[in-house]
Design an enzyme around this catalytic site. Structure first.
Site, PDB file in Angstrom:
ATOM      1  NE  ARG A 106      -6.106   1.624  -0.284  1.00  0.00           N
ATOM      2  CZ  ARG A 106      -6.132   2.787   0.348  1.00  0.00           C
ATOM      3  NH1 ARG A 106      -5.035   3.270   0.891  1.00  0.00           N
ATOM      4  NH2 ARG A 106      -7.236   3.472   0.446  1.00  0.00           N
ATOM      5  NE  ARG A 129     -10.104  12.859   2.793  1.00  0.00           N
ATOM      6  CZ  ARG A 129      -9.917  11.530   2.870  1.00  0.00           C
ATOM      7  NH1 ARG A 129     -10.904  10.730   3.208  1.00  0.00           N
ATOM      8  NH2 ARG A 129      -8.743  11.013   2.594  1.00  0.00           N
ATOM      9  CB  VAL A 155     -13.823   5.559  14.674  1.00  0.00           C
ATOM     10  CG1 VAL A 155     -15.004   6.058  15.504  1.00  0.00           C
ATOM     11  CG2 VAL A 155     -12.735   6.632  14.588  1.00  0.00           C
ATOM     12  CG  LEU A 209     -17.513   4.704  11.337  1.00  0.00           C
ATOM     13  CD1 LEU A 209     -18.292   4.838  12.643  1.00  0.00           C
ATOM     14  CD2 LEU A 209     -18.029   5.705  10.294  1.00  0.00           C
ATOM     15  CD  GLU A 215      -8.757  -1.086   4.005  1.00  0.00           C
ATOM     16  OE1 GLU A 215      -8.387  -0.673   5.123  1.00  0.00           O
ATOM     17  OE2 GLU A 215      -8.958  -0.337   3.039  1.00  0.00           O
ATOM     18  CG  ASN A 271      -1.881   1.098   1.315  1.00  0.00           C
ATOM     19  OD1 ASN A 271      -1.823   2.020   0.484  1.00  0.00           O
ATOM     20  ND2 ASN A 271      -2.752   1.070   2.285  1.00  0.00           N
ATOM     21  CG  HIS A 290     -12.740   3.544   2.842  1.00  0.00           C
ATOM     22  ND1 HIS A 290     -13.473   4.510   3.493  1.00  0.00           N
ATOM     23  CD2 HIS A 290     -11.446   3.833   3.070  1.00  0.00           C
ATOM     24  CE1 HIS A 290     -12.640   5.359   4.093  1.00  0.00           C
ATOM     25  NE2 HIS A 290     -11.403   4.965   3.846  1.00  0.00           N
TER      26      HIS A 290
END
Ligand code: ADP
Length: 402
Positions: free
Chosen positions: A95, A245, A335, A213, A388, A10, A184
């Site tokens: 990725r 963001r 989160v 999250l 991921e 990544n 995502h």
């Protein structure tokens, strides 16, 4: 001996995260990252896992570029007996953030594919260039094995036009490739499937709302394993309130800041991507800090938290309407997996939608996929840790062994 290892890369603009997995048993052999590439204080953290090699190692000192970074990673892996020159390495999985409308599935990278990923740079100027660099360096290192691109946008390619298109002039949209792509996707794919498994069902049998999250945050509506809507758009700026963001806002805010505030496009871009969200509202982008301060009665942190939750609730409601029937609402990423107060606040008051929390189960800290709603609840609420890297390795390995 069949080659069963996959290296997952990544590559960011100044960092490379990596994992080496063995797909024979889906175990992780090593993981690590190189950060601050190009600076004097670059740092490499390497961790051999599953009993391989020595312990966790860390080195600081200048690493000039991605080429040097990957060579340093290769040296660390070799020191653990996991060298990248091994015949056991089956593929490298990369990725890649933006696949545009061209890439809807994992793809073996040849010169033409690489050129197309490069051509997508205008759509993802912050991400695709680094992804391209990572691919070039890895191809150089192991030209003899397949390099596979796994796109963050791919899982969202099934979103129907009425959810993907912005209501703007069609010719302008087509000319500049303006539409919602979503991001995502690797996480949403993995988590929606794992949630179905948690419910003891096949992905085709369930409708799921996934709430990813992390520092970046996105929601998706997945009907029978197929993504039908997601909150991020042309870029990862749209949708939920994130660490830095803004998520959704009236586009006229931008005109106002330009006309009245005299700000340039680049300044507004930076404001909305890097200095907004939780950070912009209260000065902290880390949810742990926001929760701590809110707990102490800090007004800015409380309002920032409330704004974050309000947006989350709106998306749960919206995607309930999109799906019609919802079997599970699933929390994931930093989160979502760790912040019980966020999960509690997000579903509070949504009993009419079938959402009820088991407060005790919600308070348990665990790295396992788990239900946090009572067995009697109409809609399951779950926490599913995302992975991921495993998903990228799985997709890459399936492609090259099929
Ligand atoms: P990224 O989007 O960078 O991949 P992650 O999914 O790793 O992010 O999530 C990182 C975020 O998770 C941190 O910014 C932090 O706000 C949040 N986080 C991690 N642990 C906790 C925790 N125990 N409580 C609340 N938030 C947490």
């Amino acid at each position: 001996m069949t080659a069963s290892r996959v290296l997952v890369l990544n590559s960011g603009s100044s960092s490379v995260k990596y994992q080496l997995l063995d797909m024979a048993d889906r175990s992780r052999l090593a993981a690590g990252l190189v950060e601050r590439i190009g600076e004097e204080t670059s740092r490499l953290v390497h961790e051999p896992l599953a009993g391989a090699g020595g312990g966790r190692r860390e080195q600081t000192g200048p690493i000039a570029d991605h080429d040097a970074a990957l060579k340093a990673v290769a040296a660390e892996l070799a020191a653990d007996g996991l060298g990248l020159d091994s015949p056991e390495l089956a593929a490298v999985g990369h990725r890649v953030v933006h696949g545009g409308t061209r890439f809807t599935r994992p793809t073996v990278i040849d010169d033409e594919v690489l050129a197309e990923i490069r051509a997508l740079v205008p759509l993802a100027p912050l991400h695709n260039p680094a992804n391209v660099t990572g691919i070039e360096v890895a191809r150089h290192l192991r030209a003899d094995i397949p390099q596979v691109a796994v796109f963050d946008t791919a899982f969202h390619s099934t979103i129907p036009d009425h959810a993907a298109q912005y209501a703007i002039d069609a010719a302008t949209a087509a000319r500049y490739s303006v539409r919602r792509y979503g991001f995502h996707g690797t996480s949403h794919a993995y988590v929606s499937r794992a949630a179905a498994a948690l419910l003891g069902k096949a992905p085709e049998e369930v409708n799921v709302i996934v709430l990813h999250l992390g520092n970046g945050a996105s929601a998706s509506a997945v009907r029978g394993g197929v993504c039908v809507d997601t909150s991020m758009g042309l870029t990862p700026l749209e949708g939920l309130v994130m660490g830095t963001r803004s998520g959704d806002l009236d586009p006229a805010v931008i005109f106002h800041l330009a006309r009245v505030g005299g700000m340039s496009v680049d300044e507004i871009d930076s404001l909305l991507n890097k200095k907004s969200g939780l950070l912009g509202m209260c000065g902290d982008n880390d949810m742990r800090e926001v929760l701590r301060r809110a707990g102490e009665g800090d007004e800015a942190a409380r309002t920032a938290f409330a704004t974050y939750i309000h947006r989350l609730k709106k998306y749960i409601g919206a995607y309930t309407a999109v799906l019609g029937r919802v079997d599970a609402v699933v929390f994931t990423a930093g989160v979502g997996e760790n912040a019980a107060p966020v999960r509690e606040a997000a579903v509070a008051g949504l009993e009419e939608l079938g959402l009820v929390l088991d407060r005790e189960a919600n308070a348990v800290r665990s790295g396992e996929a788990r239900l946090i709603s009572p067995a009697s609840a109409r809609v399951a609420v779950a926490v599913v840790p995302t992975d991921e890297e495993l998903e990228i390795a799985t997709q890459a390995y399936e492609l090259v062994t099929r």
